[in-house]
Design an enzyme around this catalytic site. Sequence first.
Site, PDB file in Angstrom:
ATOM      1  N   LYS A   1      56.671  31.891  31.822  1.00  0.00           N
ATOM      2  CA  LYS A   1      56.059  33.083  30.947  1.00  0.00           C
ATOM      3  C   LYS A   1      56.820  33.582  30.078  1.00  0.00           C
ATOM      4  O   LYS A   1      58.116  33.770  30.355  1.00  0.00           O
ATOM      5  CB  LYS A   1      55.526  34.248  31.770  1.00  0.00           C
ATOM      6  CG  LYS A   1      54.645  35.140  31.350  1.00  0.00           C
ATOM      7  CD  LYS A   1      54.123  36.366  32.381  1.00  0.00           C
ATOM      8  CE  LYS A   1      53.630  37.472  31.579  1.00  0.00           C
ATOM      9  NZ  LYS A   1      52.937  38.484  32.891  1.00  0.00           N
TER      10      LYS A   1
ATOM     11  N   SER B   1      48.592  39.708  31.555  1.00  0.00           N
ATOM     12  CA  SER B   1      49.612  39.106  30.449  1.00  0.00           C
ATOM     13  C   SER B   1      49.951  37.894  30.682  1.00  0.00           C
ATOM     14  O   SER B   1      50.452  37.199  29.901  1.00  0.00           O
ATOM     15  CB  SER B   1      50.491  40.148  30.312  1.00  0.00           C
ATOM     16  OG  SER B   1      51.449  40.176  31.424  1.00  0.00           O
TER      17      SER B   1
ATOM     18  N   SER C   1      48.362  41.462  35.804  1.00  0.00           N
ATOM     19  CA  SER C   1      48.632  40.501  34.965  1.00  0.00           C
ATOM     20  C   SER C   1      48.525  39.208  35.670  1.00  0.00           C
ATOM     21  O   SER C   1      48.490  38.052  35.133  1.00  0.00           O
ATOM     22  CB  SER C   1      49.857  40.846  34.481  1.00  0.00           C
ATOM     23  OG  SER C   1      49.782  41.702  33.516  1.00  0.00           O
TER      24      SER C   1
END
Length: 470
Positions: free
Chosen positions: A78, A153, A177
């Site tokens: 990520k 996210s 997220s």
Amino acid sequence: MTSDPLTLTAADQAHAIREGRLRATDLMAATLDRIEAVNGPLNAIVSMREREVLLTEARAADKAEAKGPLHGLPLAVKDLADAAGLPTSHGSPAFSGQIAAVDSPHIAPLRAAGAIVIGKTNTPEFGLGSHTYNPVHGVTANPYDLTRSCGGSSGGAAVALAAGMLSIADGSDMMGSLRNPAGWSNVYGMRPSWGRVPGGAEGDVFLHRLATNGPMARCPGDLALQLDVMSVPRKGGLRGPDFAPVGALRGESAGLRVAWLADWNGALPFEDGILPLCEAALDVLGQVGCAVDSPASPFSREALWQSWTALRSWAIASDKSPMYEDETLRRHLKPEAIWEVEQGRALSALDVHAASVLRSDWLRAADAFFERFDVIALPTAQVWPFDKALDWPKSVAGQGMDTYHRWMEVVVPASLLGLPAVAVPAGFGPQGLPMGLQLIGRHGDDARLLELAEAYHRATRWPETRPPIL
């Protein structure tokens, strides 16, 4: 051995590599071919390393002794976390092109266990907002409808899993997220108990206990595999009690008491179809031996929101104030980030204390609630995946949203207390769009939740309903 190694679980891929039935080189080549074929319209994996460099690393893995349980598995990180030698943009032009010197604390053990880092997964700017778009890498599309959002996210990670470009992925979760994008991409995401997975290597480790890193995958067994690797103590960091490894899952779920809190006694708005779909998923939990009930919600929605918004803005302001105070850097902050910083900077010490008292009240109420139930169940989102051209939903079921993140209010109960939560796929709505269900447990109940998720997975196999792009 299947002719397509990308259809295997991560655990099966790693086992086949260790036994010599699958070469890491062949897995890497298939992975890179899949990324070349489908990543363009999805835009899930960014900052890719060169193909020949990755194949060279895979060949070296084939010649070497297995380093650990992830030996030879491709991994994309990520883009809020550091992977040595790769850029970490945070989705912001202020950091675009910045190359990480070392791995983040939760990435280092994944690499040490044999994972080969191939690139990064896309994320919203600074991870703010549950919609994956930013001015550096653009927007990530939902794999089941390329016109829709994939959430965030950890959106790039969820989409990469759904599209078969990865079998495991890391993510982080402050406000859903690891849960919302999993639900919107028909995969699994886990927010572990706070303190199980190491956080940032720098800065405060005491006050801002809201976010955590965690695993994503296409099955609970792969969540457990990755969680055990990520769960390492770090010198200088806070950690919860000694967590036993999860290990192989058996799908034990009989007798668990599940509390379905739905719309929090009518307090939370939901778009049509979400609650009935999740209730159908709850029927599956009943089929695997759980006792499902629908009790009254155990705490005030407004008290939760008041505590959450104060503590979240305070944490973000503490982190982003240096950028805010620098006029050159401030222009790189999106409006939502500026709003968070200004909200946080306006708080007094007594305001923060009052928010912490409310959080403590919720802790006591939750402890009492968990004497009656083992698991809390809630949807992973209050809306279906929306048009990816939007920034965020301005209303839900006719109720106006007064902040950029209130449409994700349903994830706050777990986040505020650092409780473990596994997002499981709930199926598809009338438009063919996915939705998920949060399974939330007591602090430290990570293994129990994964066992429940495994029983559910064996009964549903939702991730086998592959995206149209495949």
